[in-house]
Write an enzyme that holds these catalytic residues in place. Structure first.
Site, PDB file in Angstrom:
ATOM      1  N   HIS A 109      -9.570   0.980   4.497  1.00 48.11           N
ATOM      2  CA  HIS A 109      -8.312   1.137   5.232  1.00 48.11           C
ATOM      3  C   HIS A 109      -8.553   2.025   6.455  1.00 48.11           C
ATOM      4  O   HIS A 109      -9.357   2.957   6.416  1.00 48.11           O
ATOM      5  CB  HIS A 109      -7.247   1.758   4.318  1.00 48.11           C
ATOM      6  CG  HIS A 109      -5.883   1.709   4.924  1.00 48.11           C
ATOM      7  ND1 HIS A 109      -5.449   2.658   5.825  1.00 48.11           N
ATOM      8  CD2 HIS A 109      -4.878   0.817   4.792  1.00 48.11           C
ATOM      9  CE1 HIS A 109      -4.215   2.347   6.211  1.00 48.11           C
ATOM     10  NE2 HIS A 109      -3.849   1.231   5.597  1.00 48.11           N
TER      11      HIS A 109
ATOM     12  N   GLU B 298      -5.805  -5.490  10.017  1.00 47.26           N
ATOM     13  CA  GLU B 298      -4.805  -4.475  10.315  1.00 47.26           C
ATOM     14  C   GLU B 298      -5.147  -3.799  11.643  1.00 47.26           C
ATOM     15  O   GLU B 298      -5.963  -2.866  11.684  1.00 47.26           O
ATOM     16  CB  GLU B 298      -4.790  -3.408   9.217  1.00 47.26           C
ATOM     17  CG  GLU B 298      -4.448  -3.946   7.844  1.00 47.26           C
ATOM     18  CD  GLU B 298      -3.803  -2.871   6.984  1.00 47.26           C
ATOM     19  OE1 GLU B 298      -2.671  -3.089   6.555  1.00 47.26           O
ATOM     20  OE2 GLU B 298      -4.397  -1.812   6.785  1.00 47.26           O
TER      21      GLU B 298
ATOM     22  N   SER C  13       2.971  -2.617  10.408  1.00 46.59           N
ATOM     23  CA  SER C  13       4.410  -2.665  10.675  1.00 46.59           C
ATOM     24  C   SER C  13       5.042  -4.004  10.327  1.00 46.59           C
ATOM     25  O   SER C  13       5.917  -4.479  11.057  1.00 46.59           O
ATOM     26  CB  SER C  13       4.694  -2.266  12.129  1.00 46.59           C
ATOM     27  OG  SER C  13       4.276  -0.927  12.348  1.00 46.59           O
TER      28      SER C  13
ATOM     29  N   GLY D 283       1.932   1.814  10.822  1.00 46.44           N
ATOM     30  CA  GLY D 283       2.873   2.937  10.763  1.00 46.44           C
ATOM     31  C   GLY D 283       3.492   3.296  12.099  1.00 46.44           C
ATOM     32  O   GLY D 283       4.100   4.349  12.241  1.00 46.44           O
TER      33      GLY D 283
ATOM     34  N   ASN E  95       0.878  -1.178   0.000  1.00 45.74           N
ATOM     35  CA  ASN E  95       0.000   0.000   0.000  1.00 45.74           C
ATOM     36  C   ASN E  95       0.910   1.219   0.000  1.00 45.74           C
ATOM     37  O   ASN E  95       1.507   1.550   1.027  1.00 45.74           O
ATOM     38  CB  ASN E  95      -0.886  -0.023   1.256  1.00 45.74           C
ATOM     39  CG  ASN E  95      -1.694   1.253   1.417  1.00 45.74           C
ATOM     40  OD1 ASN E  95      -1.782   2.056   0.481  1.00 45.74           O
ATOM     41  ND2 ASN E  95      -2.271   1.448   2.587  1.00 45.74           N
TER      42      ASN E  95
ATOM     43  N   LYS F 151       0.178   4.290  -0.300  1.00 47.86           N
ATOM     44  CA  LYS F 151      -0.435   5.492   0.286  1.00 47.86           C
ATOM     45  C   LYS F 151      -0.188   6.719  -0.612  1.00 47.86           C
ATOM     46  O   LYS F 151      -0.252   6.602  -1.823  1.00 47.86           O
ATOM     47  CB  LYS F 151       0.093   5.708   1.705  1.00 47.86           C
ATOM     48  CG  LYS F 151      -0.021   4.451   2.555  1.00 47.86           C
ATOM     49  CD  LYS F 151       0.174   4.696   4.014  1.00 47.86           C
ATOM     50  CE  LYS F 151       0.196   3.363   4.751  1.00 47.86           C
ATOM     51  NZ  LYS F 151       0.018   3.467   6.180  1.00 47.86           N
TER      52      LYS F 151
ATOM     53  N   GLU G 258      -6.957   4.390   7.653  1.00 49.36           N
ATOM     54  CA  GLU G 258      -6.753   5.824   7.425  1.00 49.36           C
ATOM     55  C   GLU G 258      -7.990   6.431   6.765  1.00 49.36           C
ATOM     56  O   GLU G 258      -8.345   7.584   7.030  1.00 49.36           O
ATOM     57  CB  GLU G 258      -5.471   6.049   6.599  1.00 49.36           C
ATOM     58  CG  GLU G 258      -4.240   5.816   7.472  1.00 49.36           C
ATOM     59  CD  GLU G 258      -2.995   5.328   6.744  1.00 49.36           C
ATOM     60  OE1 GLU G 258      -2.933   5.426   5.516  1.00 49.36           O
ATOM     61  OE2 GLU G 258      -2.084   4.834   7.442  1.00 49.36           O
TER      62      GLU G 258
END
Ligand code: PEP
Length: 251
Positions: free
Chosen positions: A95, A167, A213, A173, A9, A11, A97
């Site tokens: 996702h 996730e 991560s 991250g 991904n 981003k 985010e």
């Protein structure tokens, strides 16, 4: 046997030329990686160039989101049809985010999943709990609710085309990955839920990726867990050597 899927991904990183170079580098180093499927998800602006650059390689391309309508007055959004038009075959949906910053809900994840399937894109549906939810022992409740809602109204035939990415939000991250045991427990729970929603053959065929991560040094211990069928990788997918090292850990 589920073939492992190693997905990057990207981003909001990589302009067109950078995306082309990264794909070239990944392809050059992927000679021994026929045993895993490789997917990269660049930003929209690089989707077409990435799809061209991947030709003749084993690398697949996906988008990072889509709108649930085919067209219309939705400033800033793009549809399944536009994504297909670039040559991409996959799409990430839900996702964290998107959920945190852009008002993604379980309902919009469901709508997007239906639209992606109707349009012939393979959805990679993201689910995962926050740190507060894990600390409150609500991980499986949260993940089950997200998963159930994502698959609401989706036929068995369509469900077999989907990929799920577990996730944990607290691991994305942050450099803090779930332990292999923590991840395996949730993956097994998701697979059992899919079995209860559909049947054992759908559950056994469903690829459930871990994301959060994942790095070359922890990939093997995660990817050797029974119910972990690959990775959705953010930071470590931005360089060919770390992405390839993770993919190699999945062989
Ligand atoms: C992600 O964004 O899906 C992700 C898992 O990011 P990272 O690998 O950087 O934690």
């Amino acid at each position: 046997m589920r073939k492992k899927l190693i997905a990057g991904n990207w981003k909001m990183f990589k302009k067109i030329g950078e995306a082309q170079s990264l794909i070239k580098e990944i392809a050059q180093g992927a000679g021994d990686l026929g045993g895993v499927e490789l997917l990269v998800c660049p930003p929209y602006t690089a989707l077409n160039a990435a799809s061209e650059a991947r030709k003749g390689t084993q690398i697949k391309v996906g988008a990072q989101d889509l709108h649930w309508e085919e067209q219309g007055a939705f400033t800033g959004k793009i549809s399944w049809d536009m994504i297909r038009d670039t040559g991409a075959e996959y799409v990430i949906i839900g996702h964290s985010e998107q959920r945190t910053y852009f008002h993604e809900t379980d309902d919009t994840v469901n709508k997007k999943t239906k639209t992606a399937l109707k349009g012939g894109l393979i959805p990679v549906i993201c689910v995962g709990e926050t740190l507060a939810e894990r600390d409150g022992n609500r991980t499986m409740d949260v993940v089950s609710t997200q998963t159930k809602k994502a698959f609401e109204g989706i036929t068995k035939e369509d469900a077999t085309k989907c990929v799920i990415a577990y996730e944990p939000v607290w691991a994305i991250g942050t450099g803090r990955n779930a332990t292999p045991e923590q991840a395996q427990e949730v993956h097994a729970g998701i697979r059992a839920l899919i079995q209860s929603l559909y049947d054992a053959s759908v559950a056994e065929g469903m690829r459930i990726l871990y994301g959060g991560s994942m790095k070359p040094d922890n990939a093997k211990s995660l990817l050797t867990q029974k119910d972990i069928d690959g990775g959705l990788i953010g930071g470590a997918s931005l360089k060919a050597d770390s992405f390839l090292a993770i993919a190699r850990a999945g062989l």
